[in-house]
Design an enzyme around this catalytic site. Structure first.
Site, PDB file in Angstrom:
ATOM      1  N   ASP A 104       0.847  -1.195   0.000  1.00 42.22           N
ATOM      2  CA  ASP A 104       0.000   0.000   0.000  1.00 42.22           C
ATOM      3  C   ASP A 104       0.881   1.242   0.000  1.00 42.22           C
ATOM      4  OD1 ASP A 104      -2.081  -1.784   0.402  1.00 42.22           O
ATOM      5  OD2 ASP A 104      -2.063  -1.506   2.587  1.00 42.22           O
TER       6      ASP A 104
HETATM    7  N1  URA Z   1      -1.054  -5.998   3.862  1.00 38.98           N
HETATM    8  C1  URA Z   1      -1.515  -4.738   4.004  1.00 38.98           C
HETATM    9  O1  URA Z   1      -2.505  -4.488   4.678  1.00 38.98           O
HETATM   10  N2  URA Z   1      -0.848  -3.766   3.340  1.00 38.98           N
HETATM   11  C2  URA Z   1       0.249  -3.976   2.611  1.00 38.98           C
HETATM   12  O2  URA Z   1       0.816  -3.027   2.053  1.00 38.98           O
HETATM   13  C3  URA Z   1       0.729  -5.301   2.492  1.00 38.98           C
HETATM   14  C4  URA Z   1       0.056  -6.292   3.138  1.00 38.98           C
END
Ligand code: URA
Length: 257
Positions: A104
């Site tokens: 993310d």
């Molecule tokens: N899980 C999440 O919630 N965010 C990420 O960036 C990777 C795994």
């Protein structure tokens, strides 16, 4: 060993006659020296080939390990955000390179940038179960029940079922999570499902390869195919978690955990 003209043509998409012109102009360098002889045999695994100022991959493909900074997105282009592609070393052509998997925008840590679609598929497909490890900072104290709940396969708030996963307490306020799949916002949603909240998330390992603790946020490290193969090999979770925990304090200093 491979002919220089064939190698450059394969890696760049230039025709052999284009390559001939580039050789004539002195635009192709081998280990720092301009080369004019296309029939020269080179070793692509050890020799540095530069074409029009851009370095060609050492082996067949490029592999870069990026310590992704906060706010940067895992895409090849975007109108509003900075993308991981901006962090490729200078002189490397971004052509054909993409992020293998996503973090993310508000997550940080390990992302592989490559032009090797076959390897990316092996790394990401849930069938291959390549584990991914995340250090997370929690809003509320860690509870021992989480380990059992993760191991049994959690159900997310929208009913999505997760594969069995692992979680363990790290330092005060932190946990280490190991997943074998990559659903949207999975770590955040799993911790929400057990009644906690993720404040910061940093990916620290993929398969058997751990993010080097000295790799600064925004820095890229070139990997060779054999290093990347380590990502795909099974390494017992126990040993890997120990290694990650040894590096724990440097991940805290290095980034935004
Ligand atoms: N899980 C999440 O919630 N965010 C990420 O960036 C990777 C795994």
């Amino acid at each position: 060993m491979e002919r220089l003209d064939k190698h450059v043509s394969n890696r760049t998409g230039y025709t052999r006659s284009d390559v001939k012109q580039l050789l004539k102009k002195g635009s192709i360098r081998v280990d720092g020296r301009p080369e004019t002889d296309g029939s020269r045999k080179i070793d692509p695994d050890t020799q540095e080939i530069i074409c029009e100022g851009k370095r060609l991959p050492m082996g067949e493909h490029f592999y870069y390990l990026l310590n992704k900074p906060m706010g940067v997105i895992c895409a090849t282009e975007d109108k509003t955000h900075r993308t991981v592609m901006e962090f490729l070393p200078k002189g490397v052509s971004a052509k054909g390179i993409f992020p293998a998997g996503r973090l993310d925008a508000d997550s940080t840590g390990m992302v592989l940038l490559t032009d090797d679609g076959v390897l990316a598929h092996r790394m990401l497909s849930p069938k291959h179960h390549v584990p991914k490890y995340y250090l997370v900072r929690l809003a509320r104290p860690y509870e021992e029940r989480y380990a059992q709940q993760f191991a049994e396969g959690l159900k997310l708030s929208d009913g999505t079922a997760c594969l069995p996963a692992e979680i363990r307490k790290a330092d005060a306020g932190y946990a280490l999570v190991c997943l074998h799949e990559g659903k949207y916002h999975q770590v955040r949603r799993m911790l929400a499902a057990v009644g906690n909240h993720v404040e910061a998330l940093h990916r620290v390992a993929i398969g058997g390869l751990v993010l080097p603790p000295g790799l600064e946020s925004g820095s890229c490290l070139e990997l060779f195919h054999k290093d990347v193969e380590r990502m795909l090999k099974y390494v017992p979770t126990e040993g890997l978690c120990e290694q990650i925990m040894k590096n724990f304090s440097s991940y805290l200093i290095n980034d935004c955990l």
